[in-house]
Scaffold this motif. Structure first.
Motif, PDB file in Angstrom:
ATOM      1  N   TYR A  26      13.763  -3.364   8.478  1.00  9.55           N
ATOM      2  CA  TYR A  26      14.162  -1.964   8.558  1.00  9.55           C
ATOM      3  C   TYR A  26      14.305  -1.463   7.114  1.00  9.55           C
ATOM      4  O   TYR A  26      14.943  -2.122   6.287  1.00  9.55           O
ATOM      5  CB  TYR A  26      15.496  -1.789   9.315  1.00  9.55           C
ATOM      6  N   ASN A  27      13.717  -0.313   6.781  1.00 12.42           N
ATOM      7  CA  ASN A  27      13.659   0.162   5.391  1.00 12.42           C
ATOM      8  C   ASN A  27      14.228   1.577   5.296  1.00 12.42           C
ATOM      9  O   ASN A  27      13.934   2.426   6.143  1.00 12.42           O
ATOM     10  CB  ASN A  27      12.181   0.159   4.959  1.00 12.42           C
ATOM     11  N   ASP A  28      15.047   1.837   4.277  1.00  9.55           N
ATOM     12  CA  ASP A  28      15.594   3.200   4.164  1.00  9.55           C
ATOM     13  C   ASP A  28      16.042   3.480   2.730  1.00  9.55           C
ATOM     14  O   ASP A  28      16.073   2.573   1.889  1.00  9.55           O
ATOM     15  CB  ASP A  28      16.775   3.393   5.130  1.00  9.55           C
TER      16      ASP A  28
ATOM     17  N   GLY B 138       3.678  -4.772   4.275  1.00  8.71           N
ATOM     18  CA  GLY B 138       3.090  -3.713   5.094  1.00  8.71           C
ATOM     19  C   GLY B 138       4.053  -2.542   5.191  1.00  8.71           C
ATOM     20  O   GLY B 138       5.252  -2.713   5.389  1.00  8.71           O
ATOM     21  N   HIS B 139       3.519  -1.324   5.040  1.00  8.22           N
ATOM     22  CA  HIS B 139       4.388  -0.138   4.986  1.00  8.22           C
ATOM     23  C   HIS B 139       3.613   1.039   5.543  1.00  8.22           C
ATOM     24  O   HIS B 139       2.584   1.377   4.959  1.00  8.22           O
ATOM     25  CB  HIS B 139       4.776   0.115   3.532  1.00  8.22           C
ATOM     26  N   ALA B 140       4.008   1.696   6.557  1.00  5.66           N
ATOM     27  CA  ALA B 140       5.155   1.497   7.423  1.00  5.66           C
ATOM     28  C   ALA B 140       4.648   1.779   8.839  1.00  5.66           C
ATOM     29  O   ALA B 140       3.871   2.719   9.030  1.00  5.66           O
ATOM     30  CB  ALA B 140       6.276   2.456   7.065  1.00  5.66           C
TER      31      ALA B 140
ATOM     32  N   PRO C 269       0.857  -1.199   0.000  1.00  8.79           N
ATOM     33  CA  PRO C 269       0.000   0.000   0.000  1.00  8.79           C
ATOM     34  C   PRO C 269       0.889   1.244   0.000  1.00  8.79           C
ATOM     35  O   PRO C 269       1.770   1.381   0.852  1.00  8.79           O
ATOM     36  CB  PRO C 269      -0.798  -0.135   1.302  1.00  8.79           C
ATOM     37  N   GLU C 270       0.662   2.123  -0.981  1.00 12.62           N
ATOM     38  CA  GLU C 270       1.581   3.251  -1.147  1.00 12.62           C
ATOM     39  C   GLU C 270       1.477   4.235   0.012  1.00 12.62           C
ATOM     40  O   GLU C 270       2.490   4.795   0.440  1.00 12.62           O
ATOM     41  CB  GLU C 270       1.306   3.962  -2.478  1.00 12.62           C
ATOM     42  N   ASN C 271       0.286   4.475   0.501  1.00  8.82           N
ATOM     43  CA  ASN C 271       0.077   5.401   1.616  1.00  8.82           C
ATOM     44  C   ASN C 271      -0.904   4.886   2.670  1.00  8.82           C
ATOM     45  O   ASN C 271      -0.979   5.438   3.766  1.00  8.82           O
ATOM     46  CB  ASN C 271      -0.475   6.743   1.093  1.00  8.82           C
TER      47      ASN C 271
ATOM     48  N   SER D 268       7.734  10.578   9.075  1.00  9.87           N
ATOM     49  CA  SER D 268       6.901  11.314   8.120  1.00  9.87           C
ATOM     50  C   SER D 268       5.483  10.752   8.090  1.00  9.87           C
ATOM     51  O   SER D 268       5.253   9.623   8.513  1.00  9.87           O
ATOM     52  CB  SER D 268       7.560  11.211   6.747  1.00  9.87           C
ATOM     53  N   GLN D 269       4.574  11.511   7.528  1.00  9.50           N
ATOM     54  CA  GLN D 269       3.167  11.096   7.393  1.00  9.50           C
ATOM     55  C   GLN D 269       2.596  10.586   8.723  1.00  9.50           C
ATOM     56  O   GLN D 269       1.881   9.588   8.781  1.00  9.50           O
ATOM     57  CB  GLN D 269       3.010  10.105   6.232  1.00  9.50           C
ATOM     58  N   GLN D 270       2.933  11.315   9.775  1.00  3.67           N
ATOM     59  CA  GLN D 270       2.295  11.087  11.069  1.00  3.67           C
ATOM     60  C   GLN D 270       1.035  11.932  11.154  1.00  3.67           C
ATOM     61  O   GLN D 270       1.004  13.043  10.603  1.00  3.67           O
ATOM     62  CB  GLN D 270       3.222  11.515  12.217  1.00  3.67           C
TER      63      GLN D 270
ATOM     64  N   SER E 145      15.801   2.177  -3.013  1.00  5.88           N
ATOM     65  CA  SER E 145      16.308   2.202  -4.385  1.00  5.88           C
ATOM     66  C   SER E 145      15.554   3.181  -5.291  1.00  5.88           C
ATOM     67  O   SER E 145      15.050   2.817  -6.350  1.00  5.88           O
ATOM     68  CB  SER E 145      16.319   0.781  -4.989  1.00  5.88           C
ATOM     69  N   HIS E 146      15.444   4.415  -4.828  1.00  2.00           N
ATOM     70  CA  HIS E 146      14.930   5.505  -5.681  1.00  2.00           C
ATOM     71  C   HIS E 146      16.141   6.133  -6.376  1.00  2.00           C
ATOM     72  O   HIS E 146      16.964   6.775  -5.726  1.00  2.00           O
ATOM     73  CB  HIS E 146      14.226   6.567  -4.831  1.00  2.00           C
ATOM     74  N   PHE E 147      16.235   5.933  -7.676  1.00  2.00           N
ATOM     75  CA  PHE E 147      17.430   6.384  -8.387  1.00  2.00           C
ATOM     76  C   PHE E 147      17.105   7.441  -9.446  1.00  2.00           C
ATOM     77  O   PHE E 147      16.003   7.455 -10.011  1.00  2.00           O
ATOM     78  CB  PHE E 147      18.125   5.200  -9.062  1.00  2.00           C
TER      79      PHE E 147
HETATM   80  C1  XIL Z   1       5.432   8.427  -0.999  1.00  2.00           C
HETATM   81  C2  XIL Z   1       4.172   8.189  -1.795  1.00  2.00           C
HETATM   82  O1  XIL Z   1       4.523   7.552  -2.993  1.00  2.00           O
HETATM   83  C3  XIL Z   1       3.464   9.471  -2.057  1.00  2.00           C
HETATM   84  O2  XIL Z   1       2.199   9.227  -2.631  1.00  2.00           O
HETATM   85  C4  XIL Z   1       3.277  10.262  -0.771  1.00  2.00           C
HETATM   86  O3  XIL Z   1       2.738  11.525  -1.065  1.00  2.00           O
HETATM   87  C5  XIL Z   1       4.586  10.431  -0.053  1.00  2.00           C
HETATM   88  O4  XIL Z   1       5.169   9.156   0.173  1.00  2.00           O
HETATM   89  N1  XIL Z   1       9.834   6.597   0.813  1.00  2.00           N
HETATM   90  C6  XIL Z   1       8.796   5.871   1.349  1.00  2.00           C
HETATM   91  C7  XIL Z   1       7.443   5.959   0.776  1.00  2.00           C
HETATM   92  O5  XIL Z   1       9.043   5.041   2.245  1.00  2.00           O
HETATM   93  O6  XIL Z   1       6.441   5.804   1.738  1.00  2.00           O
HETATM   94  C8  XIL Z   1       7.243   7.260   0.036  1.00  2.00           C
HETATM   95  O7  XIL Z   1       5.982   7.199  -0.626  1.00  2.00           O
HETATM   96  C9  XIL Z   1       8.371   7.487  -0.948  1.00  2.00           C
HETATM   97  C10 XIL Z   1       9.701   7.561  -0.237  1.00  2.00           C
END
Ligand code: XIL
Length: 469
Positions: A212-214, A123-125, A86-88, A130-132, A248-250
């Motif tokens: 643990y994710n980063d 499951g995330h996160a 789930p993205e959010n 963030s997003q609290q 791995s956001h590149f």
């Molecule tokens: C991002 C989502 O893709 C967006 O829709 C939201 O606005 C912000 O968060 N690292 C993470 C993810 O662990 O939860 C983030 O997802 C991207 C960076």
């Protein structure tokens, strides 16, 4: 041999010989739709999920609940992926918008869709700076600590038994050169907040893998060294952790590091799984395709790299859509990056039937006669960066072996030990003593073991002294 091993291990595959027999036996006796279904089930290697499964891995994507009514989106999702994140929808602000009031509607939609279509769920996160929700952002100290533990417990309990892996803690380390924790309200509740979150998650859902994710930890650098030190320490102390996620956001400013595979491997060597959790690579054409292939090959070369998830389906679904970082274009067409990913999956290494040992056994050096009377010797190797270092110390027993040992390291003025693993440290500055822990004190003559520590400041020079008991 290896390809038959891969076939044998997979779940949703039909051997080519059986496939041919099944198809010819059924042609003419069942409806055309049935034959088509068989042919589809047999076409292993033509989608990301089936190709990854051939290699004993999953292939996943981030999913947004509000896109589950988009038929193009769902068509690609169901065809190509067997893991969803789930993205959010499982984040703290989504699941507990008011303190103690839990809302799972959107996240449940994704989990139901996954279950109905044979996909697993990451499951995330559970705990993240963030997003609290606003109420949590305004808490501190023991009130925030209790709220976090309650949140982890409630959400992990709600999804108990349905989650393949949980990102228990996300992004707890700072960028930059000092390997420090990221400052956040959670961090200010005390350095142990991470292990407390992991213990709460394990208690709530013992069957989920806990990760643990980063990000910016994809190659070896100060940040990944700090995560490595934390994970080593967790393993040594029995804090429950099963996996490390590499986002791995590149892009061109942050390309796939040259030591990506080596970095995955060194974490795997700690005795846990590694996962590529949020892959996206900005760019287009061949360059982008090559980068995707590099990532896939690196994962397949590491036996404990258990799966890859991309962070969205079409470029237009991406959180950074302008960088066109995904495998499908806005119309849902496969890009060159898709083909490169699939080809890399199909040509990659299957997980070996007998995986290599997770921790290499202590090595016995050739019989160079140890110095007479010396109980043990120690040598030190360093990974350094501006402002800090990780030291690995190798302790080797002399001719009598050891029941226990202690190595002493002299630190330069201004240097301090922040963390140690596989040894019990006394003191943090000046002359620091590292004694064996329960499982590595006893060494036979000539046998070696390693421990490590992390420090801030100038790294130590010279050879540590060693005493045996
Ligand atoms: C991002 C989502 O893709 C967006 O829709 C939201 O606005 C912000 O968060 N690292 C993470 C993810 O662990 O939860 C983030 O997802 C991207 C960076």
């Amino acid at each position: 041999m290896s390809s038959s091993t891969a076939r044998d291990r997979g779940s949703a595959r039909v051997r080519p010989d059986r496939r041919a027999a099944l198809v010819s036996a059924t042609v003419g006796t069942v409806a055309a739709g049935m034959v088509l279904a068989l042919a589809t089930a047999a076409s292993a290697g033509t989608t990301l999920a089936t190709s990854a499964a051939e290699k004993g891995r999953y292939f996943g994507t981030a999913v947004a609940a509000n896109k589950l009514s988009d038929s193009t989106y769902v068509g690609i999702l169901n065809r190509e992926f067997n893991m969803v994140t789930p993205e959010n929808e499982m984040k703290w602000d989504a699941t507990e918008p008011s303190q103690g009031q839990f809302t799972y509607t959107s996240a449940d939609r994704i989990v139901s869709h996954a279950q109905a279509n044979g996909m697993r769920v990451r499951g995330h996160a559970l705990a993240w700076h963030s997003q609290q929700p606003g109420w949590a952002q305004n808490l501190s100290g023991s009130a925030l600590r209790s709220a976090m533990v309650n949140h982890v417990t409630q959400v992990a309990t709600h999804y108990k038994g349905k989650i393949h892996s949980w990102d228990v803690v996300n992004e707890a380390f700072a960028d930059g050169g000092n390997g420090a924790r990221r400052d956040s309200n959670l961090q200010r509740t005390g350095n142990d907040w991470i292990e407390v979150a992991f213990r709460a998650a394990r208690t709530a859902d013992p069957s989920a893998k806990l990760c643990y994710n980063d990000y910016n930890t994809d190659g070896q650098n100060a940040k990944s060294n700090a995560v490595y030190a934390m994970v080593s320490d967790f393993k040594a102390r029995g804090v429950p952790i099963d996996c490390v996620g590499f986002q791995s956001h590149f892009n061109s400013a942050s390309p796939v590091p040259g030591d990506y595979q080596a970095n995955l491997q060194r974490f795997a060597n700690l005795g846990l799984d590694v996962q590529i959790t949020e892959l996206d690579i900005e760019g287009s054409g061949t360059a982008q395709a090559n980068s995707y292939a590099t990532v896939v090959r690196a994962c397949l070369a590491v036996s404990r790299c258990t799966g890859i998830s991309v962070w969205g389906i079409r470029d237009t679904d991406s959180w950074r859509a302008s960088g066109t970082p995904l495998l499908f274009d806005g119309n849902g067409n496969k890009k060159a990056a898709y083909t490169a990913t699939l080809d890399a999956l199909n040509s990659g290494t299957p997980i070996p039937t007998t995986p290599p040992p997770t921790t290499p056994p202590p090595t016995t050096p050739p019989p160079t006669t140890p110095p007479p009377g010396a109980g043990c010797t120690a040598s030190l190797s360093l990974q350094t960066w501006t402002g800090g270092f990780v030291a690995t110390v190798r302790v080797t027993a002399g001719s009598s072996g050891t029941n226990g040992w202690a190595a002493t390291v002299t630190l330069p003025s201004g240097t301090a030990v922040t963390n140690a693993w596989n040894a019990q440290s006394s003191g943090t500055t000046g002359t620091v003593r590292f004694a064996n822990v329960a499982y590595n004190g006893r060494l036979t003559a000539g046998q070696s073991t390693e421990f490590g520590f992390q420090g801030v400041g100038t790294p130590p020079a010279g050879t540590p002294s060693c005493t045996a008991s």
